[in-house]
Scaffold this active site. Structure first.
Site, PDB file in Angstrom:
ATOM      1  CE  LYS A 199      -3.065  -3.178  -0.042  1.00  0.00           C
ATOM      2  NZ  LYS A 199      -4.120  -3.366   0.494  1.00  0.00           N
TER       3      LYS A 199
HETATM    4  C1  LIG Z   1      -5.113  -4.523   1.050  1.00  0.00           C
HETATM    5  C2  LIG Z   1      -6.693  -4.373   0.620  1.00  0.00           C
HETATM    6  C3  LIG Z   1      -7.495  -4.595   1.777  1.00  0.00           C
HETATM    7  C4  LIG Z   1      -6.956  -5.090   3.014  1.00  0.00           C
HETATM    8  O1  LIG Z   1      -5.885  -4.779   3.599  1.00  0.00           O
HETATM    9  P1  LIG Z   1      -4.994  -5.634   4.815  1.00  0.00           P
HETATM   10  O2  LIG Z   1      -4.337  -4.537   5.711  1.00  0.00           O
HETATM   11  O3  LIG Z   1      -4.391  -6.242   4.019  1.00  0.00           O
HETATM   12  O4  LIG Z   1      -5.927  -6.290   5.522  1.00  0.00           O
HETATM   13  C5  LIG Z   1      -8.931  -4.058   1.739  1.00  0.00           C
HETATM   14  N1  LIG Z   1      -9.251  -3.792   0.788  1.00  0.00           N
HETATM   15  C6  LIG Z   1      -8.447  -3.157  -0.548  1.00  0.00           C
HETATM   16  C7  LIG Z   1      -9.050  -2.706  -1.726  1.00  0.00           C
HETATM   17  C8  LIG Z   1      -7.133  -3.573  -0.397  1.00  0.00           C
HETATM   18  O5  LIG Z   1      -6.463  -3.585  -1.424  1.00  0.00           O
END
Ligand SMILES: *Cc1c(COP(=O)(O)O)cnc(C)c1O
Length: 378
Positions: free
Chosen positions: A187
């Site tokens: 992210k």
């Molecule tokens: C990565 C992601 C999540 C979940 O994030 P985590 O921190 O890995 O639990 C939820 N929604 C979207 C669109 C994502 O890309």
């Protein structure tokens, strides 16, 4: 064809500098390693960044979404409307509360939830709208909140990919109802694993603390009570310390993403790939995922991904249509229900994009990809 005598290029990679490494070491050496002062400082920084709205951090965005749903009282018998094109964890978080995810198709251009379709999916059981800001491209907040106001529904924005994204100069998270961020290494910023919620209500932020830590609340006599069925989703201080320093570099990371994406557009415009919508400066570009011209190709996406891998290029799929997974087909969904989500799920290819990627590497990725598609014309 360019040769692959170069370091492997993954599709995503976190930026970890030496300041972060030593700060994390300092936190370890302090011997206060689980939730404590660093978590408080990280929450404060997130809050200040988002217009002083209450912020709480969790072990992941998946945990944060589940806690957000529980905090606003979502449970068995309730329905939550979400896009069919987003990460699986959104649907799973809804199921874990006992509620039912109701999928709707996405807009083929923005790949965000189609709000007209969302409106027609509302039933007397609907409690929440839970859209995703896809790849960091902000959803139309005016339309989303007009719908929420008109229908009295709560909103949980899945902004896992959108920390630093802006809607008309306002940061996602600084406006709206409840907003969820992810700090997974892919992210915009990372805490290794981690997530956050930004609330519109201090009381709900407070209640989320109970859901995050066993449902515990403290009594005046110093003993503890359990008031709700909570879980174990508290972020360690080690992770929070990293998050504080990552947050300080967020604007710089996003600026790099913009430069790289501009280069992708320069190189791929006019090719037979369908490029994502360009957006404005408010798009934080967590990933860049064109649609492949599979109708014009003699090989599958998987075969192309394998060939790219052999050339030292990592790619991903963001994302498969959720309603066609085995678990969610059990809710009665099948092929043809959401044509745009299915087309994207079938044709999408996530190309390398991260702040330390070089322009020259973008060139190599584009040269290699276009050459392979050309070589394998139908
Ligand atoms: C990565 C992601 C999540 C979940 O994030 P985590 O921190 O890995 O639990 C939820 N929604 C979207 C669109 C994502 O890309």
């Amino acid at each position: 064809m360019p040769v692959a005598n170069r370091p492997f290029i993954p599709f995503a990679r976190p930026t970890i500098d030496e300041t972060m490494v030593s700060a994390v070491s300092d936190t370890l050496r302090s011997l206060w390693i689980t939730s404590g002062p660093q978590v408080q400082a990280f929450e404060k920084a997130l809050s200040v960044m988002h217009g002083d709205r209450p912020a709480r951090v969790f072990t992941s965005a998946t945990a944060a979404l589940e806690v957000a749903l529980l905090t606003i009282g979502v449970g068995p018998g309730d329905e939550v409307i979400m896009p069919a094109q987003t990460f699986f964890s959104c649907a799973n978080a809804i199921r874990h509360t006992g509620a039912t995810p109701v999928f709707v198709d996405v807009d083929p251009v923005t790949r965000n939830m189609d709000l007209t379709l969302a409106r027609s999916a509302i039933t007397p059981k609907t409690k929440v709208l839970m859209p995703t800001h896809f790849a960091g491209y902000p959803l139309d907040m005016d339309k989303l909140y007009a719908l929420a106001r008109e229908t009295g529904l709560r909103v949980i924005e899945d902004a896992a990919l959108a920390i630093g994204s802006k809607w008309q100069d306002k940061l996602i998270g600084s406006i709206g109802d409840i907003v969820s961020f992810s700090f997974h290494p892919n992210k915009n910023i990372t805490t290794i694993e981690g997530g956050a919620l930004i609330f519109s209500s201090e009381a709900e932020a407070k209640l989320s603390e109970a859901y995050r830590f066993h449902g515990i609340s403290r009594l005046p006599d110093g003993t503890r009570d359990i008031t709700v069925l909570g879980g174990k989703y508290n972020l360690p201080d080690v992770n929070a310390r990293l998050g504080i320093l990552q947050l300080q570099r967020l604007d710089e990371f996003i600026a790099k993403r913009h430069v790289l994406v501009e280069h992708y557009f320069d190189r791929l415009t006019g090719s037979n790939l369908t490029l994502p919508v360009r957006g404005d400066k408010g798009h934080s570009w967590n990933f860049f995922a064109p649609l492949l011209p599979l109708d014009e190709m003699s090989i599958s996406r998987k075969a192309l991904m394998d060939l790219l891998q052999q050339k030292g290029i990592g790619t991903g799929i963001s994302y498969e249509a959720i309603h066609l997974t085995s678990l969610y087909r059990q809710l009665g969904y099948s092929e043809g229900d959401f044509p745009h989500a299915e087309k994207i799920g079938h044709n999408t290819l996530t190309l390398p994009l991260f702040p330390t990627l070089q322009i020259e590497e973008v060139d190599y990725v584009c040269d290699t990809l276009l050459e392979l598609i050309h070589q394998h014309k139908r």
